[in-house]
Design a protein around this motif. Structure first.
Motif, PDB file in Angstrom:
ATOM      1  N   GLN A 291       4.976  11.275  -9.185  1.00 49.26           N
ATOM      2  CA  GLN A 291       4.108  11.411  -8.023  1.00 49.26           C
ATOM      3  C   GLN A 291       4.622  10.628  -6.817  1.00 49.26           C
ATOM      4  O   GLN A 291       4.337  10.997  -5.679  1.00 49.26           O
ATOM      5  CB  GLN A 291       2.694  10.954  -8.379  1.00 49.26           C
ATOM      6  N   LEU A 292       5.364   9.561  -7.062  1.00 48.14           N
ATOM      7  CA  LEU A 292       5.880   8.751  -5.966  1.00 48.14           C
ATOM      8  C   LEU A 292       7.194   9.276  -5.407  1.00 48.14           C
ATOM      9  O   LEU A 292       7.735   8.674  -4.472  1.00 48.14           O
ATOM     10  CB  LEU A 292       6.070   7.299  -6.428  1.00 48.14           C
ATOM     11  N   THR A 293       7.723  10.355  -5.953  1.00 47.65           N
ATOM     12  CA  THR A 293       8.978  10.906  -5.457  1.00 47.65           C
ATOM     13  C   THR A 293       8.872  12.364  -5.041  1.00 47.65           C
ATOM     14  O   THR A 293       9.774  12.859  -4.361  1.00 47.65           O
ATOM     15  CB  THR A 293      10.080  10.785  -6.529  1.00 47.65           C
ATOM     16  N   ILE A 294       7.829  13.079  -5.432  1.00 48.83           N
ATOM     17  CA  ILE A 294       7.651  14.483  -5.045  1.00 48.83           C
ATOM     18  C   ILE A 294       6.600  14.550  -3.941  1.00 48.83           C
ATOM     19  O   ILE A 294       5.464  14.135  -4.129  1.00 48.83           O
ATOM     20  CB  ILE A 294       7.224  15.344  -6.246  1.00 48.83           C
ATOM     21  N   LEU A 295       6.989  15.075  -2.804  1.00 51.50           N
ATOM     22  CA  LEU A 295       6.100  15.127  -1.639  1.00 51.50           C
ATOM     23  C   LEU A 295       5.193  16.345  -1.750  1.00 51.50           C
ATOM     24  O   LEU A 295       5.643  17.447  -2.050  1.00 51.50           O
ATOM     25  CB  LEU A 295       6.940  15.202  -0.366  1.00 51.50           C
ATOM     26  N   ILE A 296       3.905  16.142  -1.505  1.00 54.54           N
ATOM     27  CA  ILE A 296       2.900  17.207  -1.556  1.00 54.54           C
ATOM     28  C   ILE A 296       2.178  17.247  -0.213  1.00 54.54           C
ATOM     29  O   ILE A 296       1.617  16.238   0.229  1.00 54.54           O
ATOM     30  CB  ILE A 296       1.895  16.984  -2.696  1.00 54.54           C
TER      31      ILE A 296
ATOM     32  N   TYR B 205       0.949   8.433  -0.583  1.00 58.86           N
ATOM     33  CA  TYR B 205       1.908   9.067  -1.489  1.00 58.86           C
ATOM     34  C   TYR B 205       3.094   9.648  -0.723  1.00 58.86           C
ATOM     35  O   TYR B 205       4.237   9.602  -1.186  1.00 58.86           O
ATOM     36  CB  TYR B 205       1.228  10.162  -2.297  1.00 58.86           C
ATOM     37  N   VAL B 206       2.833  10.222   0.437  1.00 59.27           N
ATOM     38  CA  VAL B 206       3.913  10.823   1.222  1.00 59.27           C
ATOM     39  C   VAL B 206       4.879   9.751   1.706  1.00 59.27           C
ATOM     40  O   VAL B 206       6.107   9.907   1.634  1.00 59.27           O
ATOM     41  CB  VAL B 206       3.319  11.621   2.395  1.00 59.27           C
ATOM     42  N   VAL B 207       4.347   8.647   2.206  1.00 61.29           N
ATOM     43  CA  VAL B 207       5.205   7.554   2.664  1.00 61.29           C
ATOM     44  C   VAL B 207       6.003   6.970   1.501  1.00 61.29           C
ATOM     45  O   VAL B 207       7.198   6.671   1.622  1.00 61.29           O
ATOM     46  CB  VAL B 207       4.354   6.475   3.361  1.00 61.29           C
ATOM     47  N   ALA B 208       5.345   6.820   0.350  1.00 59.88           N
ATOM     48  CA  ALA B 208       6.044   6.284  -0.824  1.00 59.88           C
ATOM     49  C   ALA B 208       7.120   7.245  -1.315  1.00 59.88           C
ATOM     50  O   ALA B 208       8.214   6.815  -1.710  1.00 59.88           O
ATOM     51  CB  ALA B 208       5.041   5.996  -1.934  1.00 59.88           C
ATOM     52  N   SER B 209       6.842   8.554  -1.292  1.00 59.18           N
ATOM     53  CA  SER B 209       7.849   9.525  -1.740  1.00 59.18           C
ATOM     54  C   SER B 209       9.057   9.543  -0.819  1.00 59.18           C
ATOM     55  O   SER B 209      10.195   9.710  -1.284  1.00 59.18           O
ATOM     56  CB  SER B 209       7.221  10.921  -1.819  1.00 59.18           C
ATOM     57  N   ALA B 210       8.831   9.366   0.480  1.00 65.70           N
ATOM     58  CA  ALA B 210       9.962   9.308   1.405  1.00 65.70           C
ATOM     59  C   ALA B 210      10.839   8.090   1.156  1.00 65.70           C
ATOM     60  O   ALA B 210      12.052   8.127   1.410  1.00 65.70           O
ATOM     61  CB  ALA B 210       9.449   9.294   2.844  1.00 65.70           C
TER      62      ALA B 210
ATOM     63  N   PHE C 116       4.977   7.002   8.392  1.00 57.65           N
ATOM     64  CA  PHE C 116       3.812   6.138   8.543  1.00 57.65           C
ATOM     65  C   PHE C 116       3.322   6.108   9.990  1.00 57.65           C
ATOM     66  O   PHE C 116       2.118   5.997  10.246  1.00 57.65           O
ATOM     67  CB  PHE C 116       4.162   4.725   8.083  1.00 57.65           C
ATOM     68  N   ILE C 117       4.233   6.250  10.934  1.00 60.18           N
ATOM     69  CA  ILE C 117       3.844   6.181  12.347  1.00 60.18           C
ATOM     70  C   ILE C 117       3.271   7.512  12.827  1.00 60.18           C
ATOM     71  O   ILE C 117       2.235   7.532  13.519  1.00 60.18           O
ATOM     72  CB  ILE C 117       5.061   5.775  13.207  1.00 60.18           C
ATOM     73  N   PHE C 118       3.898   8.615  12.459  1.00 60.15           N
ATOM     74  CA  PHE C 118       3.554   9.898  13.063  1.00 60.15           C
ATOM     75  C   PHE C 118       2.574  10.730  12.245  1.00 60.15           C
ATOM     76  O   PHE C 118       1.974  11.657  12.794  1.00 60.15           O
ATOM     77  CB  PHE C 118       4.828  10.721  13.301  1.00 60.15           C
ATOM     78  N   LEU C 119       2.393  10.470  10.972  1.00 57.36           N
ATOM     79  CA  LEU C 119       1.475  11.267  10.161  1.00 57.36           C
ATOM     80  C   LEU C 119       0.053  10.754  10.269  1.00 57.36           C
ATOM     81  O   LEU C 119      -0.186   9.563  10.517  1.00 57.36           O
ATOM     82  CB  LEU C 119       1.921  11.270   8.695  1.00 57.36           C
ATOM     83  N   ARG C 120      -0.891  11.649  10.071  1.00 58.65           N
ATOM     84  CA  ARG C 120      -2.305  11.296  10.081  1.00 58.65           C
ATOM     85  C   ARG C 120      -2.819  11.130   8.662  1.00 58.65           C
ATOM     86  O   ARG C 120      -2.315  11.756   7.725  1.00 58.65           O
ATOM     87  CB  ARG C 120      -3.116  12.383  10.809  1.00 58.65           C
ATOM     88  N   SER C 121      -3.827  10.301   8.518  1.00 57.42           N
ATOM     89  CA  SER C 121      -4.372  10.027   7.194  1.00 57.42           C
ATOM     90  C   SER C 121      -5.384  11.068   6.742  1.00 57.42           C
ATOM     91  O   SER C 121      -5.610  11.228   5.541  1.00 57.42           O
ATOM     92  CB  SER C 121      -5.041   8.642   7.170  1.00 57.42           C
TER      93      SER C 121
END
Length: 241
Positions: free
Chosen positions: A61-66, A76-81, A122-127
């Protein structure tokens, strides 16, 4: 008048049925909320089995972006990146033909690349919602990392099969023709049966899939792997173990 009486009769029968169900001590669906709170030994076993799978589920889950809206999580997205390039570097460095200096440099590049991607996300994505534009890079990253995890699991299964062959004294070719072949073809078997049971064009698709699957695996699966093996040993000859 007769239609009105019939409708009233249906309403009265529905009301009596509801009142009978309400007065009955047996629940409508055969169980109640109190019954579901009691954990059976089988449920406890599967719960413990799920806990044992956590060391494999969490890295996946920490390496596959969803980027699906229902499963969207910015963390999860930041961690996968961050962790996806490190996983790729780790798999590349474990091949055994890499010197220590080159391996260290590649690790540093992977960490810096992953850190840069995670900071940008982390800067450009919304939560509250996933990105709505330029989805191809996100989907491509998730697709590629899924293939990487298939590669990892396939290597572990083959290594386990070889270990069983060594322990039990069975020829690896026999294990490949029996156990590995059955496991590899089980998904095709289920899909072909489902298509054939529907009838019509599904029978033709299932029959074609029985031949098209092995025909595709032979030139592409075996051919690409042999090509990469021969390319890694160039200009010497590639000897099949």
């Amino acid at each position: 008048m007769e239609i009105i009486c019939r409708r009233r009769g249906i309403d009265y029968s529905n009301q009596s049925l509801k009142s009978g169900l309400a007065d009955s001590p047996r629940p409508l669906w055969g169980w109640s909320d109190e019954d579901t709170e009691i954990e059976s030994p089988l449920f406890s076993f599967f719960k413990a089995l799920a806990m044992m799978k956590m060391p494999l589920i969490i890295p996946r889950q920490l390496t596959i972006l969803i980027v699906e809206k229902k499963q969207w999580s910015k963390g999860y997205v930041v961690a996968s990146a961050f962790f996806a390039p490190i996983l790729l570097v780790f798999l590349w460095s474990t091949r055994g033909n890499v010197s220590s200096q080159i391996g260290t440099a590649v690790y540093v590049i992977g960490v810096l690349f992953g850190a840069g991607l995670s900071i940008l996300e982390f800067i450009f994505l919304r939560s509250d919602q996933p990105p709505c534009k330029f989805l191809f890079p996100w989907v491509f990253e998730g697709f590629m990392m899924s293939i990487v995890w298939f590669y990892i699991i396939a290597n572990e299964l083959v290594a386990l099969l070889v270990a069983l062959g060594v322990i039990l004294g069975i020829n690896p070719s026999i294990l490949g023709l029996t156990v590995l072949a059955c496991g590899n073809s089980m998904v095709d078997l289920m899909s072909n049966i489902a298509l054939a049971m529907n009838g019509g064009d599904g029978v033709q698709i299932a029959l074609s899939g029985c031949y098209a699957g092995p025909m595709f695996n032979t030139p592409f699966g075996l051919g690409i792997s042999m090509l990469l093996g021969a390319w890694s040993k160039r200009p010497a000859s590639y000897m099949v173990p």
